[in-house]
Scaffold this active site. Structure first.
Site, PDB file in Angstrom:
ATOM      1  CE  LYS A  75      26.260  95.736  11.342  1.00  0.00           C
ATOM      2  NZ  LYS A  75      26.483  94.319  10.979  1.00  0.00           N
ATOM      3  CG  ASP A 125      27.515  90.841  10.635  1.00  0.00           C
ATOM      4  OD1 ASP A 125      26.961  91.425  11.581  1.00  0.00           O
ATOM      5  OD2 ASP A 125      27.038  89.845  10.063  1.00  0.00           O
ATOM      6  CG  LEU A 126      29.815  89.929  16.107  1.00  0.00           C
ATOM      7  CD1 LEU A 126      29.306  90.206  17.511  1.00  0.00           C
ATOM      8  CD2 LEU A 126      31.159  89.210  16.168  1.00  0.00           C
ATOM      9  CG  ASP A 127      24.689  87.103  15.302  1.00  0.00           C
ATOM     10  OD1 ASP A 127      24.781  86.079  15.992  1.00  0.00           O
ATOM     11  OD2 ASP A 127      24.634  88.247  15.783  1.00  0.00           O
ATOM     12  CG  ASN A 140      22.522  94.114   9.936  1.00  0.00           C
ATOM     13  OD1 ASN A 140      22.865  93.268   9.106  1.00  0.00           O
ATOM     14  ND2 ASN A 140      22.694  93.940  11.232  1.00  0.00           N
ATOM     15  CG  ASP A 195      25.018  87.630   7.428  1.00  0.00           C
ATOM     16  OD1 ASP A 195      25.340  88.596   8.167  1.00  0.00           O
ATOM     17  OD2 ASP A 195      24.161  86.797   7.759  1.00  0.00           O
ATOM     18  CB  THR A 232      27.732  93.406  15.783  1.00  0.00           C
ATOM     19  OG1 THR A 232      26.632  92.525  15.994  1.00  0.00           O
ATOM     20  CG2 THR A 232      28.074  94.083  17.098  1.00  0.00           C
ATOM     21  N   GLY A 233      24.963  94.502  14.889  1.00  0.00           N
ATOM     22  CA  GLY A 233      23.699  95.002  15.400  1.00  0.00           C
ATOM     23  C   GLY A 233      23.535  94.708  16.876  1.00  0.00           C
TER      24      GLY A 233
END
Length: 274
Positions: A195, A9-11, A221, A218, A43-44
């Site tokens: 995901k 995941d990114l953020d 999602n 985190d 990622t979203g």
């Protein structure tokens, strides 16, 4: 060692609070990539807002965007792209209901075509990465295409109520999940999209067994992804709900949680200096 698939995941996960990849984590990921392991982003965000990190890590894997609604390979045409959208009439019905619920803003994304209900310079900047076509105005007048996703911005205190409302009226047709910082946002995608579903498609393409999948996240999602992975890792800064289902909790996104976990897991012996 057989290759692992490492899903990021990114953020709030790969990225620190300054939206950068920490040097140590990048060093660990680069080392693992050289050893033959596969690194991918889930990622979203749309691709246009994640490609900077894809290229920074010199990836050569498919990427999961819009929480699984759009999965493609930026560097290869032999991967079967998937792009699943919301029904346009259903989307318009939801937008009408949300407008009456006095949410802060509503954003509809048709891949790289962004519709923003109310002008907001802060939001405009956040959704303009990659130079998409952006239209501002009443979505019921401007949106005539089936959207990849709908984003609902609301006051933090109203997020639980809105999620309950979406579940009550649209549970058979949609998935809705909370985004991480910086925006209090609910993302809505087609029912069955996650995901995890995108990663399952990618692991078959890469011929990696599900027993060799590591995933980091985190927020809510990431729940399906963390459940799906053999090694589902929650960040220390993540939701308590995610931590409860994870196999392990690593350090926060600002403390090289990904790099430190992977360094130990693969016994790389790369010293961490903090």
């Amino acid at each position: 060692m057989e290759p692992y698939l490492i899903c990021l995941d990114l953020d709030g996960t790969l990225l620190n609070d300054d939206k950068e990849i920490n040097v140590y984590t990048k060093q660990v990921l680069t080392t693992l990539k050289k050893q033959g392991h596969q690194i991918m982003i889930a990622t979203g965000r749309p691709y246009r807002a994640s490609q900077i990190y894809y290229h920074e890590l010199d990836m050569n894997t498919p990427i999961v965007n819009f929480n699984g609604a759009y999965v493609h390979h930026p560097k290869s045409d032999d991967f079967e792209t998937t792009h699943e959208v919301l029904d346009v009439d259903l989307a318009r019905n939801m937008i009408e209901m949300l407008q009456k619920a006095n949410v802060t803003n509503i954003i509809a994304e048709v891949r790289d075509h962004v519709f923003i209900n109310s002008h907001d310079p802060r939001l405009f900047e956040g959704f303009s990465m990659g130079n998409p076509k952006i239209e501002t105005g009443n979505l019921l007048e401007g949106l005539n295409e089936a959207p990849t996703s709908i984003l609902v911005e609301a006051e933090e205190v109203n997020i639980p109520r809105l999620k309950q409302m979406l579940t009550r009226f649209y549970a058979e047709n949609i998935e809705h999940r909370r985004w991480g910082a910086p925006f209090p946002v609910i993302e809505i995608v087609k029912r069955g999209i996650s995901k995890a579903r995108g990663i399952d498609h990618v692991k078959d393409y890469l011929n990696i067994d599900s027993s060799r999948i590591i995933a980091f996240g985190d927020e809510d999602n990431d729940i399906e992804m963390i459940k799906y992975a053999k090694y589902g890792i929650a960040m220390e800064n993540g939701l308590d709900e995610l931590k409860h289902i994870a196999n392990h909790i690593t350090f926060s996104n600002n403390e090289d949680g990904i790099g430190r976990y992977l360094n130990d897991f693969f016994k790389l012996n790369i010293p961490y200096k903090g």
